[in-house]
Design a protein around this motif. Sequence first.
Motif, PDB file in Angstrom:
ATOM      1  N   ILE A   1       3.858   2.345   3.855  1.00 53.70           N
ATOM      2  CA  ILE A   1       3.180   3.144   5.141  1.00 53.70           C
ATOM      3  C   ILE A   1       4.590   3.717   5.737  1.00 53.70           C
ATOM      4  O   ILE A   1       5.476   3.107   5.813  1.00 53.70           O
ATOM      5  N   VAL A   2       4.223   4.830   6.437  1.00 53.87           N
ATOM      6  CA  VAL A   2       5.210   5.329   7.400  1.00 53.87           C
ATOM      7  C   VAL A   2       6.079   4.401   8.223  1.00 53.87           C
ATOM      8  O   VAL A   2       5.593   3.377   8.371  1.00 53.87           O
ATOM      9  N   GLY A   3       7.116   4.799   8.614  1.00 51.77           N
ATOM     10  CA  GLY A   3       8.273   3.794   9.374  1.00 51.77           C
ATOM     11  C   GLY A   3       7.652   2.664  10.084  1.00 51.77           C
ATOM     12  O   GLY A   3       8.352   1.542  10.244  1.00 51.77           O
ATOM     13  N   GLY A   4       6.536   2.812  10.866  1.00 53.14           N
ATOM     14  CA  GLY A   4       6.289   1.931  12.015  1.00 53.14           C
ATOM     15  C   GLY A   4       5.820   0.666  11.183  1.00 53.14           C
ATOM     16  O   GLY A   4       5.958  -0.451  11.688  1.00 53.14           O
ATOM     17  N   LEU A   5       5.524   0.722   9.949  1.00 55.19           N
ATOM     18  CA  LEU A   5       5.083  -0.382   9.282  1.00 55.19           C
ATOM     19  C   LEU A   5       6.050  -0.670   8.034  1.00 55.19           C
ATOM     20  O   LEU A   5       5.852  -1.665   7.504  1.00 55.19           O
ATOM     21  N   ALA A   6       6.950  -0.059   8.030  1.00 58.03           N
ATOM     22  CA  ALA A   6       7.818  -0.057   6.933  1.00 58.03           C
ATOM     23  C   ALA A   6       8.728  -1.458   7.003  1.00 58.03           C
ATOM     24  O   ALA A   6       8.827  -1.932   5.964  1.00 58.03           O
ATOM     25  N   ALA A   7       8.620  -2.145   8.283  1.00 60.61           N
ATOM     26  CA  ALA A   7       9.459  -3.279   8.267  1.00 60.61           C
ATOM     27  C   ALA A   7       8.519  -4.279   8.090  1.00 60.61           C
ATOM     28  O   ALA A   7       8.860  -5.522   8.576  1.00 60.61           O
TER      29      ALA A   7
END
Lengths: 156, 355
Positions: free
Chosen positions: B55-61
């Motif tokens: 999922i887009v960056g905010g969830l990438a981590a």
Amino acid sequence: MAEEPIVDRVRTAYESTHARLWRSVLAFSGSREIADDAVAEAFAQVLRSGDEVRNVEAWAWRSAFAIARGELSRRTATGPVPDVADEPMPEPAVDLIRTLRQLPALDRELLVLVHIGGWTPSELAEITSTPASTVRVRLYRANRRARALFAQGVDR
Amino acid sequence: MKSFDDIEDVPVPDQWDDIVRRAEDGEIPLVSDSDRRRARWPLGVVAAAAGVMTIVGGLAAIDRSGDQQVATVDTSTVDSPADPSPAPDLPVLACSGGELSAGSVPEGAELGGAPLYTASLVQGTATWAWFVGDQQVQLNVPSIPWADEGHPADTVDEPAGTILHQPASTLFVGSSGLPAEGGCDSYDVMVAGGTPDEEASLARDVARSLRWEPVDIFSRGGVHDVATARAETVSSVGGIAAEPGRLESAVIEAPYDERLREVLDAEVDPNAPVYISVVRRVDGGSFVGIDADPAAWPDTPYIVSVVVKGRFARTLRSGFATPDTAADIVGEPVDQAGVDWVPSLTAPPPGPPAE
């Protein structure tokens, strides 16, 4: 029943989600140019991919943010990102974007996904196969940081 | 006070005509010249690259792997955007924090060297390519996007990630555990040549060989590295004590209960540990607290542990959270010198706040 042609499926998804997606990417990237390019390219990918895409909306959201993130990263590496004040948009929106820029990118993306994109933490958790608790913890922390910034205003 | 609703006043352009034009023109070149070398890459495979793994960056981590181990290396040979080695027509490695270690790349891997195809869709992807026997390998950092379009996909635990069986190649998609801001949070190993099992086997072997710098506790693998650490034996602790300067992070490890449910709006199993990062490393050997507010859940028993290289932990403090103990945790840099390291699994049960 015959499956709907891909153009019709993309058009339907475009009409239902484009505005939210474009504003979300704009708020995340702070650049109208990035938002224009990322969102248009994301939908174009779906059209090019044809019927292989099963969930047009999910594809468009994921791809648009991936492209925006990559472009933002590239621009950051090569120089300052243009100030949002140069963008023709209402002042409150400029203030919002400036404020969001003070947040870590991860927080910013999660916040715009939820508060502008309209995704719920449960939906995001399902999409990412991530425990809902993890999403909510991150959202809780991001919201807290955002509230503090929103309350204090932006230094100019 | 500002509101997210302010963005609603921004007029949205009608992009439909532009979208159709882009689709017809195929503006984004997805296939490299190396397709000529390996003709069995159909366009469908390239199209598969047009989705997004995370999922887009905010969830990438956010961790999705369960029990990923994050190995560690020194940071003395770190690539940076200034590294002159990348081929001129390929994106420069975007890990602005320099987390991707050049020393971690498998021997023989060449940055930008004859990739299976170029991940030009996502700017900032760095690509290494090399051969292992007759099999061609490509490493992409961060992962190039792919879409779930019905090809078989298997979730594997060791190394943690997803095996995606495509018609002409096999991908292992994993998480490095690094923050997304650095652009190295995800990676994939793409192998072409051989049977699907052979391709998957090599992809996983390569993934195992990769080494990444340790992680923020909320990056992928971070939390679970703590879990891994808690299962380690005391016998390894001496090695940690002999390696000062490796303090990385710390967590509050607290049993979940109704108070945390209220604070975190979380849905986790009762009494499951909840980890909340509270510190960041400074000067390589000390840390300071950040963003920790144990006072938000008063009287909740907690343990503050220091995570060393994502593997071992030492109980720093335990007790019941109060504003005073929060100040103890967050306020002062802590020097790790002389630390009596123990795995957090053996930490004493929570007791009264330390004086």
